[in-house]
Design an enzyme around this catalytic site. Structure first.
Site, PDB file in Angstrom:
ATOM      1  N   SER A 192      34.166  41.520  41.977  1.00 56.30           N
ATOM      2  CA  SER A 192      35.025  42.695  42.044  1.00 56.30           C
ATOM      3  C   SER A 192      36.321  42.415  41.293  1.00 56.30           C
ATOM      4  O   SER A 192      36.545  41.308  40.808  1.00 56.30           O
ATOM      5  CB  SER A 192      35.334  43.044  43.497  1.00 56.30           C
ATOM      6  OG  SER A 192      36.245  42.099  44.010  1.00 56.30           O
ATOM      7  N   LYS A 193      37.160  43.439  41.239  1.00 56.35           N
ATOM      8  CA  LYS A 193      38.459  43.372  40.550  1.00 56.35           C
ATOM      9  C   LYS A 193      39.238  42.101  40.883  1.00 56.35           C
ATOM     10  O   LYS A 193      39.959  41.582  40.042  1.00 56.35           O
ATOM     11  CB  LYS A 193      39.313  44.568  40.962  1.00 56.35           C
ATOM     12  CG  LYS A 193      38.910  45.847  40.283  1.00 56.35           C
ATOM     13  CD  LYS A 193      39.719  46.041  39.007  1.00 56.35           C
ATOM     14  CE  LYS A 193      38.984  46.876  37.985  1.00 56.35           C
ATOM     15  NZ  LYS A 193      38.665  46.167  36.773  1.00 56.35           N
TER      16      LYS A 193
END
Ligand code: GLU
Length: 500
Positions: free
Chosen positions: A250-251
């Site tokens: 994820s980010k």
């Protein structure tokens, strides 16, 4: 064989989804199959055409071409779910008529209260079944009064649903753990589990290859296939792509979308090659192979079922390989925007492009990605003896015995010299050597410092002609001003004279 990639256009294309698209593509291209692109845009609030365009662009950039899709059309269209609403409506009516589905009028607050009560009692939070057996007259009345209703699938009780998964083997779910899923929302849009079955069946998809996050949806879908008397496809659920801390990528882990990798200067063939290695191996000890060869070797049976960790270092390694193999003109085109953002190219012109093309090869063999090329070549544009001398590695060179003599001799040698090409540079260095008696690194380290302001960098045989070619460019070329070797040597010698 017919496979599909079915993105929801609710954001950028995530590399995990790109890997799913790639595995489908490899399967189709390796086995003479058809690769279908279907846009799952039934979530009206979150979907956008802009996101769809971005996803198509990213897939094209990766070279994952599709045979049927929203732009290309095909015999099983339309390929956007929002254009297939009538189809879903008609299959939903069929399921209601046959008793496989029913209208549910439970308001959202009620469902939420049920959910909380189930969790508190330690039961799985699934639909209570309140509207399952409403008398037909009550249903008709409420519909006539315009009560909002969803359509739910009636999951048969007391059964096991089993399917064969090419990655995970036999997968079985008891129907007790499956609440009746929504097929059609109250706004008339189909829910994912329903639309996906209707579409995969009508589009004659033979293999559904998707992320493991969907595995708990699959038994619901298998039951819907049965109720509609469609034959289910073969399933393969790919293990998720994780970050280095083993949580889904994820980010928090940095770049996750294909467009970010593209903007940072990874080559598409490198990203494709690297993504293919996430959970699969081409065998024979090979890792770096062109996409067509990956497709030729690909088999779902060889895909591993443990999660794959996204390793940026390994991606960089693969990218370096492709950077070394890439056509210089192509690299120059890709590098140009990065020169612009670094301020090294102020205006795009034929001369600027030609100059960038001539200098990119000096750096492209020693960077992880194209984004890093301008900083490797910063010595061309920024030359300042005072700043250079503050660097520890430069200071070390300047402290070597005889270094200052070399720089002074170089300045004298170049004072009346024309711009340097490789041969003129070698001849000038030879004369500095004769004049000072320094040779090897005792000669070339100070020369490098005086001409580039750095203690390391590309070969001087290449760097020096690049500096002097840059110094010849007129301001109208759009390239930021570059000072030539003659001026550089003079300034460095003068600075040493006055400052140390
Ligand atoms: N639209 C779904 C997603 O993006 C597709 C899942 C599937 O392949 O069935 O996750």
């Amino acid at each position: 064989m017919r496979v599909r990639f079915a993105p929801s256009p609710t954001g950028l294309l995530h590399v995990g989804n790109a890997r799913t698209a790639l595995f489908n593509w490899l399967l189709a291209r390796g086995g003479g199959g058809t690769f279908v692109l279907r846009i799952e845009d039934t979530d009206v609030e979150r979907s956008s055409r802009e996101s769809e365009q971005g996803i198509l662009e990213d897939l094209r950039w990766l070279g994952l071409d599709w045979d049927e899709g929203p732009d290309t059309g095909g015999p099983h269209g339309p390929y956007r779910q929002s254009e297939r609403l009538a189809l879903y409506r008609s299959y939903a009516s069929e399921l209601i008529e046959q008793g496989h589905a029913y209208y549910c009028f439970c308001p959202a607050e009620q469902l939420e209260a049920d959910r909380r009560a189930a969790l508190e009692a330690g039961r799985p939070p699934q639909y209570s079944g309140r509207c399952r057996d409403l008398p037909p007259s009550a249903v008709a009345d409420r519909l006539a009064l315009g009560h909002p209703a969803v359509v739910r699938f009636r999951v048969p009780q007391g059964r096991a649903v089993t399917f064969q998964d090419l990655v995970r083997g036999t997968v079985q779910f008891e129907t007790e753990v499956i609440g009746d899923p929504v097929l059609v929302r109250s706004d008339g849009h189909p829910a994912y589990n329903f639309a996906v079955v209707v579409d995969d069946a009508l589009m004659e998809i033979t293999h559904v290859v998707r992320g493991e996050d969907h595995i708990s949806n699959t038994p619901r879908q298998v039951l819907i296939y049965e109720a509609l008397r469609f034959t289910p496809p073969i399933f393969a659920h790919l293990a998720l792509v994780l970050g280095p801390d083993h949580t889904p990528l994820s980010k928090r882990h940095g770049a996750t979308s294909v467009s970010e990798f593209r903007n940072r200067g990874y080559l598409p063939e490198a990203l494709v090659n690297y993504l293919a290695l996430l959970g699969w191996s081409p065998g024979g000890g090979d890792e770096v192979l062109p996409a067509q060869e990956l497709a030729r070797r690909f088999a779902l049976e060889d895909v591993g079922h443990s999660a794959a960790v996204f390793d940026v270092e390994k991606l960089a390694w693969v990218n370096r390989h492709y950077l070394r193999a890439a056509d210089p003109g192509r690299l120059a085109d890709l590098a140009l925007p990065h020169f612009v953002s670094a301020g090294f190219v102020q205006r795009d012109s034929a001369e600027a492009r030609a100059y960038v093309a001539s200098v990119v090869p000096l750096a492209s063999g020693s960077v992880d990605r194209i984004e890093q090329v301008p900083s490797r070549l910063a010595f061309l544009f920024a030359f300042e003896p005072a700043l250079a001398a503050r660097r520890a590695d430069v200071q070390e060179v300047l402290n070597e015995i005889g270094a200052r003599d070399v720089i002074a001799a170089l300045a004298r040698e170049l004072a009346a010299s024309p711009r340097l090409d490789r041969d003129l540079f070698r001849a000038a260095a030879g004369r500095v050597k004769d004049a000072t008696g320094r040779k090897g690194k005792h000669l070339f380290h100070p020369i490098r410092v005086a001409l580039t302001g750095e203690a390391g960098g590309p070969e001087l045989d290449l760097a020096v002609p690049a500096i002097d070619a840059g110094a010849e460019l007129p301001p109208a070329s759009g390239v930021a001003p570059i000072s030539g070797c003659r001026e550089r040597a003079a300034r460095f010698a003068e600075w040493l004279d006055t400052n140390q």
